[in-house]
Design an enzyme around this catalytic site. Structure first.
Site, PDB file in Angstrom:
ATOM      1  N   ASP A   1       0.807  -1.219   0.000  1.00 47.26           N
ATOM      2  CA  ASP A   1       0.000   0.000   0.000  1.00 47.26           C
ATOM      3  C   ASP A   1       0.843   1.273   0.000  1.00 47.26           C
ATOM      4  O   ASP A   1       0.384   2.313   0.462  1.00 47.26           O
ATOM      5  CB  ASP A   1      -0.931  -0.011   1.222  1.00 47.26           C
TER       6      ASP A   1
ATOM      7  N   CYS B   1     -23.978  -1.356   3.053  1.00 44.91           N
ATOM      8  CA  CYS B   1     -22.821  -0.462   3.164  1.00 44.91           C
ATOM      9  C   CYS B   1     -23.149   0.929   2.650  1.00 44.91           C
ATOM     10  O   CYS B   1     -22.736   1.938   3.241  1.00 44.91           O
ATOM     11  CB  CYS B   1     -21.619  -1.049   2.426  1.00 44.91           C
TER      12      CYS B   1
ATOM     13  N   CYS C   1     -15.913  11.210   2.083  1.00 48.36           N
ATOM     14  CA  CYS C   1     -15.666  10.053   2.946  1.00 48.36           C
ATOM     15  C   CYS C   1     -14.987  10.496   4.241  1.00 48.36           C
ATOM     16  O   CYS C   1     -13.990  11.221   4.221  1.00 48.36           O
ATOM     17  CB  CYS C   1     -14.782   9.056   2.196  1.00 48.36           C
TER      18      CYS C   1
ATOM     19  N   CYS D   1     -13.220   5.650   9.509  1.00 52.82           N
ATOM     20  CA  CYS D   1     -14.642   5.349   9.648  1.00 52.82           C
ATOM     21  C   CYS D   1     -14.857   3.898   9.226  1.00 52.82           C
ATOM     22  O   CYS D   1     -14.359   3.476   8.190  1.00 52.82           O
ATOM     23  CB  CYS D   1     -15.469   6.287   8.772  1.00 52.82           C
TER      24      CYS D   1
ATOM     25  N   CYS E   1     -19.302   1.480   6.733  1.00 56.17           N
ATOM     26  CA  CYS E   1     -19.639   0.669   5.557  1.00 56.17           C
ATOM     27  C   CYS E   1     -19.049  -0.731   5.666  1.00 56.17           C
ATOM     28  O   CYS E   1     -19.587  -1.688   5.087  1.00 56.17           O
ATOM     29  CB  CYS E   1     -19.189   1.364   4.279  1.00 56.17           C
TER      30      CYS E   1
ATOM     31  N   CYS F   1     -21.590  -4.937   6.920  1.00 57.10           N
ATOM     32  CA  CYS F   1     -21.694  -5.940   5.850  1.00 57.10           C
ATOM     33  C   CYS F   1     -22.108  -7.302   6.404  1.00 57.10           C
ATOM     34  O   CYS F   1     -21.485  -7.817   7.345  1.00 57.10           O
ATOM     35  CB  CYS F   1     -20.353  -6.060   5.137  1.00 57.10           C
TER      36      CYS F   1
END
Length: 383
Positions: free
Chosen positions: A132, A192, A212, A239, A242, A246
């Site tokens: 990442d 979500c 977001c 956050c 979402c 799920c």
């Protein structure tokens, strides 16, 4: 090659990875085109690196033309229970599950290098390691390798791990037989999308990062647009809404990696304590944590927005003290917090006392424009 794949999977498990699969890194895909549309629409916000590296991100071979196979690994970071009820305590801050332990980049990278070394020695082929931090689209690679699929919230979603999976990738010049890709299993579910506090999804499988809360709390450098401040609630870093709602999380397990376990400071930290942090204490408190990356001022800005949403008059003193902070970003956030906690007359008196001495134009604007902004917001809510 099947023997090699089995050997690498065993080694990956011994290194703490929960899944290890293989995908072609050279075959065409549509992910680059989707990313281009995302950037062209401006949905990346202040993340200018996405624009400057767009061509290199378009495909793994655009970054390294010798890439032929991707070894995609996942490490479960699942919480022991649903984290969302924690937000009921508005005098405490909410930190995203992924950031509660050590920085996952540091946890994963060394282990990836160990596995990559084994691969390189077995095949005598060049390898590159990614966690990442490079222009590589890891989630499309993970779907191609069969780890999961990108859900309607655009995050990777696994039938075995739910939403809680860190990714790492080893690219190699060697040709290794790929695993079957995963298909999308969201069906008609929109949990979500419905859970997002700021309506950051303009459509299923699309995200507008500018709306977001993860982007705003972490990537956005300046004061937030006023319309999002009340919507953050007690979220001060990231956050999870979402992700946490799920239905596939019913198959998820709690993480077994001790370095990813939540620190005490990361679960229900008192906003008053966080508002009192100076820079040296912030750095010590969040050493080896991803939170350290955003710096004390941006973090305290988030804390002050949460204080403004707390409804707790005991936090007035914490916010008022920060009106004299060295950082204009912090001072401006303190103004907003106090406007939410104090009565109109008391706030007006404080403004008269402080505004004349304020030298930063941005903070002056917070004092001067706030009443108008609040009135507009109130009219919108009534309408």
């Amino acid at each position: 090659m099947s023997d090699l794949r089995d050997t690498l999977r065993v080694s990956a498990a011994e290194l703490g990875f929960d899944v290890c699969r293989f995908a072609s890194a050279s075959e065409p895909w549509s992910a680059g085109e989707r990313l281009q549309h995302f950037v062209e629409a401006g949905r990346h916000g202040e993340m200018g690196w996405m624009e400057t590296t767009l061509e290199r991100r378009a495909h793994p071979t655009a970054m390294w033309d010798g890439a032929r196979t991707a070894v995609v690994l996942g490490m479960n970071y699942g919480p022991a229970s649903d984290p969302l009820p924690e937000m009921a305590d508005r005098s405490a801050g909410y930190i995203s599950v992924y950031a509660r332990g050590d920085d996952y980049h540091e946890v994963i990278k060394g282990r990836l290098k160990t596995l990559a070394g084994q691969l390189a020695s077995r095949l005598d082929a060049e390898v590159k390691v990614f966690v990442d931090t490079a222009p590589l689209m890891e989630k499309p690679l993970a779907q191609r390798a069969g780890l999961g699929w990108q859900g309607k919230h655009t995050n990777l979603l696994s039938r075995d791990q739910g939403n809680w999976l860190f990714l790492g990738v080893i690219l190699t010049a060697a040709e290794i037989e790929p695993d079957p890709a995963e298909t999308e299993h969201c069906g008609s579910c929109t949990a979500c999308l419905d859970a997002c506090p700021t309506n950051a999804f303009p459509a299923p499988f699309q995200l507008d990062a500018r709306r977001c809360l993860s982007y705003l709390t972490i990537e956005h450098a300046g004061p937030w647009p006023v319309e999002f401040r009340a919507l953050t609630g007690s979220r001060i870093y990231g956050c999870d809404d979402c992700l946490a709602v799920c239905p596939w999380n019913k198959f998820a397990q709690a993480s077994r990696e001790t370095r990813l376990a939540a620190r005490d400071i990361s679960v229900g930290p008192r906003l008053a304590d966080l508002a009192a942090l100076d820079d040296p204490t912030f750095r010590i408190l969040f050493s080896k944590s991803p939170i350290k990356r955003i710096g004390r001022d941006r973090f305290v800005r988030n804390v002050l927005y949460a204080i403004g949403n707390s409804g707790d008059p005991r936090l007035v003193a914490s916010a008022e003290r920060l009106l004299d902070d060295a950082s204009p970003l912090v001072r401006g956030a303190a103004v907003w917090a106090l406007s939410r906690l104090m009565g109109a007359e008391a706030f007006a008196g404080l403004r008269d006392a402080k505004l004349a001495a304020e030298t930063d134009e941005g903070v002056q604007s917070e004092w001067a424009l706030l009443p108008l902004r609040e009135k507009v917001a109130e009219r919108s809510e009534v309408g």
